[in-house]
Structure formats: structure tokens, C-alpha cells
Design a protein around this motif. Structure first.
Motif, PDB file in Angstrom:
ATOM      1  N   GLY A 112      -7.657 -12.807   1.329  1.00 23.81           N
ATOM      2  CA  GLY A 112      -7.932 -11.919   2.452  1.00 23.81           C
ATOM      3  C   GLY A 112      -7.033 -10.704   2.507  1.00 23.81           C
ATOM      4  N   LYS A 113      -6.362 -10.398   1.415  1.00 28.62           N
ATOM      5  CA  LYS A 113      -5.466  -9.247   1.374  1.00 28.62           C
ATOM      6  C   LYS A 113      -6.276  -7.954   1.214  1.00 28.62           C
ATOM      7  CE  LYS A 113      -1.753 -11.780   1.601  1.00 28.62           C
ATOM      8  NZ  LYS A 113      -0.905 -11.773   2.806  1.00 28.62           N
ATOM      9  N   SER A 114      -5.609  -6.828   1.471  1.00 25.23           N
ATOM     10  CA  SER A 114      -6.278  -5.543   1.411  1.00 25.23           C
ATOM     11  C   SER A 114      -6.517  -5.108  -0.028  1.00 25.23           C
ATOM     12  CB  SER A 114      -5.438  -4.477   2.117  1.00 25.23           C
ATOM     13  OG  SER A 114      -4.308  -4.153   1.321  1.00 25.23           O
ATOM     14  N   ILE A 115      -7.270  -4.018  -0.193  1.00 22.77           N
ATOM     15  CA  ILE A 115      -7.502  -3.448  -1.518  1.00 22.77           C
ATOM     16  C   ILE A 115      -6.173  -3.089  -2.176  1.00 22.77           C
ATOM     17  CG2 ILE A 115      -8.406  -1.405  -2.704  1.00 22.77           C
ATOM     18  CD1 ILE A 115     -10.511  -3.461  -2.159  1.00 22.77           C
ATOM     19  N   GLY A 116      -5.195  -2.691  -1.386  1.00 24.45           N
ATOM     20  CA  GLY A 116      -3.876  -2.386  -1.931  1.00 24.45           C
ATOM     21  C   GLY A 116      -3.257  -3.575  -2.642  1.00 24.45           C
ATOM     22  N   GLU A 117      -3.386  -4.761  -2.061  1.00 27.99           N
ATOM     23  CA  GLU A 117      -2.869  -5.982  -2.685  1.00 27.99           C
ATOM     24  C   GLU A 117      -3.661  -6.335  -3.945  1.00 27.99           C
ATOM     25  OE1 GLU A 117      -0.250  -7.837  -1.848  1.00 27.99           O
ATOM     26  OE2 GLU A 117       0.293  -6.574  -0.149  1.00 27.99           O
ATOM     27  N   VAL A 118      -4.965  -6.099  -3.901  1.00 25.76           N
ATOM     28  CA  VAL A 118      -5.796  -6.347  -5.086  1.00 25.76           C
ATOM     29  C   VAL A 118      -5.355  -5.419  -6.220  1.00 25.76           C
ATOM     30  CG1 VAL A 118      -8.150  -6.332  -6.019  1.00 25.76           C
ATOM     31  CG2 VAL A 118      -7.755  -7.075  -3.657  1.00 25.76           C
ATOM     32  N   ILE A 119      -5.064  -4.165  -5.878  1.00 22.63           N
ATOM     33  CA  ILE A 119      -4.588  -3.201  -6.871  1.00 22.63           C
ATOM     34  C   ILE A 119      -3.253  -3.652  -7.456  1.00 22.63           C
ATOM     35  CG2 ILE A 119      -3.642  -0.861  -7.124  1.00 22.63           C
ATOM     36  CD1 ILE A 119      -5.839   0.105  -5.227  1.00 22.63           C
ATOM     37  N   GLU A 120      -2.347  -4.132  -6.621  1.00 18.75           N
ATOM     38  CA  GLU A 120      -1.029  -4.552  -7.116  1.00 18.75           C
ATOM     39  C   GLU A 120      -1.160  -5.701  -8.107  1.00 18.75           C
ATOM     40  OE1 GLU A 120       3.419  -5.732  -5.538  1.00 18.75           O
ATOM     41  OE2 GLU A 120       1.750  -5.826  -4.134  1.00 18.75           O
ATOM     42  N   GLN A 121      -2.007  -6.665  -7.813  1.00 15.81           N
ATOM     43  CA  GLN A 121      -2.128  -7.837  -8.678  1.00 15.81           C
ATOM     44  C   GLN A 121      -2.879  -7.546  -9.972  1.00 15.81           C
ATOM     45  OE1 GLN A 121      -3.286 -11.564  -6.865  1.00 15.81           O
ATOM     46  NE2 GLN A 121      -2.500 -10.937  -4.868  1.00 15.81           N
ATOM     47  N   ASN A 122      -3.751  -6.526  -9.970  1.00 13.69           N
ATOM     48  CA  ASN A 122      -4.586  -6.283 -11.138  1.00 13.69           C
ATOM     49  C   ASN A 122      -4.315  -4.971 -11.858  1.00 13.69           C
ATOM     50  OD1 ASN A 122      -6.779  -8.583 -10.987  1.00 13.69           O
ATOM     51  ND2 ASN A 122      -6.492  -7.854  -8.888  1.00 13.69           N
ATOM     52  N   ILE A 123      -3.552  -4.080 -11.224  1.00 11.27           N
ATOM     53  CA  ILE A 123      -3.203  -2.805 -11.858  1.00 11.27           C
ATOM     54  C   ILE A 123      -1.693  -2.630 -11.928  1.00 11.27           C
ATOM     55  CG2 ILE A 123      -3.408  -0.290 -11.740  1.00 11.27           C
ATOM     56  CD1 ILE A 123      -6.095  -0.662 -10.338  1.00 11.27           C
ATOM     57  N   GLY A 124      -1.012  -2.782 -10.781  1.00 12.01           N
ATOM     58  CA  GLY A 124       0.439  -2.640 -10.772  1.00 12.01           C
ATOM     59  C   GLY A 124       0.946  -2.188  -9.422  1.00 12.01           C
ATOM     60  N   ARG A 125       2.253  -2.380  -9.205  1.00  7.96           N
ATOM     61  CA  ARG A 125       2.839  -2.063  -7.900  1.00  7.96           C
ATOM     62  C   ARG A 125       2.844  -0.560  -7.615  1.00  7.96           C
ATOM     63  NH1 ARG A 125       4.958  -3.791  -3.538  1.00  7.96           N
ATOM     64  NH2 ARG A 125       6.688  -2.753  -2.502  1.00  7.96           N
ATOM     65  N   LYS A 126       3.097   0.262  -8.642  1.00  3.11           N
ATOM     66  CA  LYS A 126       3.130   1.710  -8.416  1.00  3.11           C
ATOM     67  C   LYS A 126       1.778   2.216  -7.920  1.00  3.11           C
ATOM     68  CE  LYS A 126       6.811   2.849 -11.718  1.00  3.11           C
ATOM     69  NZ  LYS A 126       7.151   3.590 -12.964  1.00  3.11           N
ATOM     70  N   ALA A 127       0.710   1.708  -8.544  1.00  2.00           N
ATOM     71  CA  ALA A 127      -0.637   2.104  -8.120  1.00  2.00           C
ATOM     72  C   ALA A 127      -0.910   1.616  -6.704  1.00  2.00           C
ATOM     73  CB  ALA A 127      -1.677   1.531  -9.080  1.00  2.00           C
ATOM     74  N   LYS A 128      -0.401   0.428  -6.376  1.00  2.00           N
ATOM     75  CA  LYS A 128      -0.581  -0.119  -5.029  1.00  2.00           C
ATOM     76  C   LYS A 128       0.103   0.759  -3.987  1.00  2.00           C
ATOM     77  CE  LYS A 128       1.053  -2.764  -1.427  1.00  2.00           C
ATOM     78  NZ  LYS A 128       1.381  -4.162  -1.504  1.00  2.00           N
ATOM     79  N   ILE A 129       1.329   1.206  -4.286  1.00  2.00           N
ATOM     80  CA  ILE A 129       2.065   2.064  -3.348  1.00  2.00           C
ATOM     81  C   ILE A 129       1.329   3.385  -3.142  1.00  2.00           C
ATOM     82  CG2 ILE A 129       4.198   3.379  -3.018  1.00  2.00           C
ATOM     83  CD1 ILE A 129       5.667   1.084  -4.443  1.00  2.00           C
ATOM     84  N   CYS A 130       0.843   3.976  -4.243  1.00  2.00           N
ATOM     85  CA  CYS A 130       0.081   5.231  -4.144  1.00  2.00           C
ATOM     86  C   CYS A 130      -1.154   5.039  -3.274  1.00  2.00           C
ATOM     87  CB  CYS A 130      -0.333   5.711  -5.531  1.00  2.00           C
ATOM     88  SG  CYS A 130       1.012   6.339  -6.544  1.00  2.00           S
ATOM     89  N   PHE A 131      -1.882   3.937  -3.514  1.00  6.24           N
ATOM     90  CA  PHE A 131      -3.090   3.673  -2.739  1.00  6.24           C
ATOM     91  C   PHE A 131      -2.769   3.461  -1.270  1.00  6.24           C
ATOM     92  CE2 PHE A 131      -5.783   0.555  -0.628  1.00  6.24           C
ATOM     93  CZ  PHE A 131      -7.003   1.202  -0.673  1.00  6.24           C
ATOM     94  N   THR A 132      -1.763   2.675  -0.984  1.00  7.28           N
ATOM     95  CA  THR A 132      -1.436   2.346   0.402  1.00  7.28           C
ATOM     96  C   THR A 132      -1.043   3.593   1.187  1.00  7.28           C
ATOM     97  OG1 THR A 132      -0.680   0.158  -0.326  1.00  7.28           O
ATOM     98  CG2 THR A 132      -0.048   0.850   1.885  1.00  7.28           C
TER      99      THR A 132
END
Length: 563
Positions: A112-132
Motif C-alpha cells: 500500500g505504499k506510494s508510487i515513490g516507494e515503488v520507485i525506490e524498490q525498483n529503480i533506486g532511492r535517488k529516483a524516489k527522492i526526485c519523484f517525491t
């Protein structure tokens, strides 16, 4: 062209797409009704709360069906009805429904996590921070614009354009009174719905009380200035953001959805019973209103075809309430296609008014739509009274959509801000606090409202569509990682990237020309501020896309979802 023919063919196409393409996507992605959803495994009574499918459909539908659903097709009508209709149908089925369904399902499979969490687990933390950061900024823009719109709709003493003086406005007072009365009704419904009371009975009572609120608002309008309403609205969205979702957000959205259904049924009935002929030209030109068909039509139609905001709703609140994965197709795919039907209805209604698709002399797009539907009922023999009542009801419904989208955007902004300060050791004590994150989100939106929504709304459209790109990218990377079919996401992702970035770049260039020609404070406050916001948005998007493409196209072993 007959309005009935356009509506009938469109509804048939959307129904076939839901039954066939929606089911095919569910099979390809591995939707499993026997798998427990986060609403059960992560249940906390605040955000993670299982909801019955009709209730969640109403909540999700109301949350994603903002004012853009009416505004978009009406503004895009300057290019003619045919390109707009084709984009609603093709975009809605192969872009919007796919994005909404995949974002919801990906979030469900990530607790139930956000798209940002999905990005972190499947792309990387830097991409997650940019998205968030990017998504939070877009939500703040949306909250600021919608707060200004809602406060303006409630304003009991607007400025008369002819005289420049404040005048009492009964219509605005009625909308405000009905909306405020409905809040305690929604809270009561929320508590009742937690018991074993039959949903059909409680829904019937809720809709009856909703009707009473509307009639009471019409009979006893409330008059306050826009400034007062702005303060009331910010207090309301603060409460809506922090209280458990089942108390206010979920029941209010569910009951509000019946206003939306009523508006759709009333407008569709008007079309079917009067069979209006479309006066609007099928195609006007490749350039209209100073804008070219590509990319601006694809951005302007907005949530009538695809909207990045939907992915935030699906992965932000809806995924935490999904009772069973079998409901994912209905809510993720079905709600989007119902939106498309309303977009078609809006296009038909205004297409019956004139040939060129320019309606600025009639009023704002919601007023144009209300006036068009009112004319259907006048033509049915209900006269001026029927036309006026229908006009008022539709404006009330549209105002409810704006307020619903506003409280949802604020809650999503709060959740994203908290995620931004979450680490492996836990959340930041100060910035991760639910009240602090809400205050920061609302406070930033409040500062932007000082400029007025018209100065920031122009950016929101392109940024909203740009949000669809990381949503497609995150779902594609995850599906590839677990060995599921994902190539159906490539074309919509690349197309929306080109359209949204193209729109932002053209806006940036146009603003530079205005700033060069008009070196005054007014241009600096509008075009200058827009360009300052465009730069980091484009940079964040580029970083996300680069990181996502690396993850998407590099060779990785297929893993189990729980790996």
C-alpha cells in the motif's frame, strides 16, 4: 452529427474495453483475489482500512474526478470535436485506464505504499527522492489552485465586473451552505458504515440527507467573504488530512459520487431525450487560441483521458483501502472509463452551442457546461425553471468535485512529505510527524494562493500529465522485475513524456518573450514565477527518466515479489 450516436458508440467502446482489455491486463499482471491486501495485512484504523467495493469506487471516483474533467474537453473544443473525442477514447483506454490500474495494483503489491516507494524498490532511492519532491510540488500547486477556486465558488460577496463593487451572490451562498452542511452528514455516515448496518440502507439515507442539504443550502444561503472561506477551507483540509480516512474522506467522497452520477445521468438523459445535433466543427485547425494541437490538446483534456494525479490517489489512499484484489480492475480501470464517459458528455453538451468552440463570453467552463445541460431540459418542456434548477444542481456538483479533490490532494501531500523524511531507521521525529507535515503542505499552498489560481493553474496541467511518466515507469520496472508483461506501458509513457515536456518547454519560451517585452512587476510575478518552477520540474523529470530507463533496460534476474 447526432449527440446520441456519439454518446452511444463511446459508451459501447468503453464497456467492451473494460470487459476485454481490462481483464487481459488483470491476467497478464497476475491479479489474485485470494491474496490478502494491505488493507488487512497493514490495518491501522487510520489510513489502512478495508472498504466495500461500492464505497471505495465512490471514494476513488470522487477523488480523481476534479474540475479538470469538465474544464479540459471544453477548453480543447477549439480544435474541433473529432480530435478531442478520439483522444478521450484512445487515451482513456490505452493510457489513463492502464496507468490507474497499474499504479493501484503496484501499490497494493508494495504494502500500500506510494508510487515513490515503488520507485525506490525498483529503480533506486535517488529516483524516489526526485519523484517525491516533484509529486509533492504538484500537489501543493493543485491544493493552492483548488483552494482558491473553492473559496471563489463560496464567496458570498464577489466583485461585480461591471461596477467593480462587492455584490451579494445567492448562488455562491447556496453552494457554500450545502457543502458545509454535508460535512457532518458524511461523518455520521462514516461511523454508521463501520457497523453492521446494510450498505444499501445507509446509502439511501445518506443520499436523502445529501438532497436535504442541497435544498437547505438553496433556501438558506450563507454569505461570507472569500477571505473568510479561505480560512475555513484550510481548517477543513487540515482536519481531513489527519483524521482516520473512514471518518471524513472516505464517506464524503462516497456520498459525493452520487452527485457526480446524478450529473452524468441528467446530462446523458438530456442528450438522449433531445438528440441534439453537434454544431461544433469536427476539426477547426492545427492551431487555435494561440496553441498548437500537439502538445496542448493532449495536455488540456487532462483527466478526461489521462492524469498523473490519479496515480497518486490510487497509490496514496485507494490502495490502502482495497478489500480484495478482485476489486482492482473495477476501481482502477472502471473508474477511469466512467470519467471518460463524462468527458464525452461534456464535449457533446458544449458542442451543441456553437461552431467554433469558443465559449468565453458565456462564462467559465463549468458555467458553460451547466448552461448547455440546462438548455437540454428547457428543450424537454421544463421551461426556464427547469433550466435554472438544473444549472444550479450541476454547479453544486462541480463545486463538490473541487472540494473533494482538494482534501484528497492535501492528504496525499502529507503522506508524500512524511515519506520524504522516512529512512530505514524510521521516520524523522519532527518532519515525519503527521501534524507538522500537514501544516507544511497547507502552509506552502496557502502562500501560493496569495498569487491567485490563474497564475499557477497554467503550470498544473502540464505537471499533472508529466506525473503519469514516473507512474508508468515505476509499474514497468516492477513488472519486469517479477517477470510479468509490461511493454503495454512503453508507448503511453513515451508519448506523455513528449507531450508534457513539450508543453513546459513551449510555455518557458513563451514566458521569456513576455518577460523581454514587458519588464514590469506583473510579468515577473506570473511568467517569472512560472519559469522558476518549470526549471526544477524539468530537471527532476530528466533524473527520474534516466534512472528509470537504466533499471528498465539493464539485464536483471527475475525475482519473486517477496524477494
Amino acid at each position: 452529427m447526432s449527440g446520441i450516436v456519439i454518446l452511444g458508440v463511446s459508451v459501447l467502446i468503453f464497456f467492451i474495453a473494460y470487459v476485454t482489455y481490462g481483464s487481459w491486463l488483470a491476467r497478464k499482471w497476475g491479479v489474485d483475489p485470494d491474496k490478502k491486501t494491505p488493507a488487512h495485512t497493514e490495518a491501522d484504523g487510520v489510513d489502512y482500512v478495508p472498504a466495500k467495493a461500492p464505497v471505495l469506487l465512490g471514494h476513488h471516483f470522487s477523488s480523481i474526478a476534479g474540475t479538470g474533467l469538465i474544464i479540459g474537453p471544453i477548453q480543447a473544443a477549439v480544435f474541433g470535436w473529432l480530435p478531442v473525442l478520439l483522444w478521450i477514447i484512445i487515451g482513456g483506454i490505452f493510457f489513463g485506464a492502464v496507468q490507474d490500474f497499474s499504479a493501484l495494483f503496484a501499490s497494493v503489491r508494495h504494502r500500500g505504499k506510494s508510487i515513490g516507494e515503488v520507485i525506490e524498490q525498483n529503480i533506486g532511492r535517488k529516483a524516489k527522492i526526485c519523484f517525491t519532491i516533484f509529486a509533492w510540488l504538484v500537489l501543493v500547486l493543485a491544493a493552492a489552485a483548488l483552494a482558491d477556486i473553492v473559496a471563489g465558488t463560496f464567496d458570498g460577496f464577489p466583485i461585480d465586473a461591471a461596477t467593480g463593487k462587492m455584490v451579494k451572490n445567492p448562488a455562491n451562498g447556496s453552494v457554500a451552505a450545502a457543502s458545509m452542511l454535508f460535512i457532518p452528514v458524511a461523518v455520521c455516515f462514516g461511523f454508521i458504515n463501520r457497523t453492521n448496518v446494510n450498505l444499501v440502507f445507509s446509502t439511501f439515507m445518506g443520499v436523502v440527507l445529501l438532497g436535504i442539504c442541497i435544498m437547505a443550502g438553496i433556501m438558506f444561503p450563507v454569505y461570507f467573504t472569500k477571505t473568510v472561506w479561505m480560512a475555513v477551507i484550510f481548517v477543513y483540509i487540515f482536519l481531513a488530512s489527519v483524521v482516520p480516512v473512514w471518518i471524513l474522506l472516505q464517506p464524503r467522497d462516497y456520498l459525493n459520487s452520487f452527485l457526480l452520477y446524478f450529473m452524468m445521468i441528467a446530462a446523458a438523459a438530456g442528450i438522449c431525450l433531445t438528440n441534439p445535433q453537434i454544431k461544433l466543427e469536427p476539426f477547426t485547425s492545427w492551431e487555435a487560441g494561440g496553441n498548437t494541437l500537439f502538445p496542448f490538446m493532449f495536455i488540456t483534456v487532462a483527466c478526461g483521458a489521462v492524469s498523473g494525479f490519479h496515480s497518486l490517489v490510487g497509490s496514496g489512499t485507494t490502495s490502502k483501502q482495497l478489500n480484495s484484489e478482485k476489486d482492482a480492475k473495477l476501481i482502477g480501470c472502471g473508474a477511469m472509463l466512467i470519467e471518460c464517459i463524462l468527458a464525452v458528455i461534456a464535449l457533446i453538451a458544449v458542442g451543441c452551442l456553437r461552431k467554433d468552440g469558443v465559449y468565453t463570453d458565456i462564462g467559465t467552463p463549468p458555467q458553460v457546461f451547466a448552461a448547455a445541460v440546462g438548455k437540454f431540459f428547457a428543450a424537454m418542456g421544463l421551461g426556464e425553471y427547469g433550466e435554472r434548477m438544473m444549472n444550479t444542481m450541476i454547479l453544486l456538483a462541480i463545486s463538490a468535485f473541487a472540494l473533494t479533490s482538494l482534501d484528497t490532494a492535501t492528504r496525499l501531500g502529507r503522506l508524500l512529505f512524511q515519506e520524504l523524511f522516512k529512512t530505514e531507521k524510521g521516520s524523522h521525529k519532527f518532519f515525519g510527524n503527521v501534524y507538522v507535515s500537514t501544516i507544511v503542505t497547507i502552509g506552502t499552498a496557502g502562500i501560493l494562493t496569495l498569487a491567485g489560481y490563474e497564475k499557477i493553474w497554467a503550470l498544473f496541467g502540464a505537471c499533472n500529465q508529466l506525473l503519469a511518466v514516473p507512474a508508468f515507469l515505476a509499474a514497468a520496472c516492477w513488472l519486469k522485475r517479477i517477470g510479468k508483461s509490461h511493454k503495454m506501458l512503453y508507448v503511453p509513457m513515451l508519448f506523455m513524456l513528449a507531450a508534457a515536456l513539450g508543453s513546459l518547454c513551449l510555455t518557458f519560451y513563451s514566458n521569456l518573450k513576455v518577460l523581454a517585452a514587458h519588464r514590469d512587476m506583473g510579468a515577473l510575478m506570473v511568467q517569472g514565477v512560472q519559469n522558476v518552477l518549470i526549471i526544477p520540474i524539468v530537471i527532476l523529470t530528466v533524473f527520474m527518466v534516466i534512472g528509470g530507463c537504466r533499471a528498465l533496460f539493464q539485464k536483471k534476474r527475475v525475482v519473486e515479489e517477496d524477494d
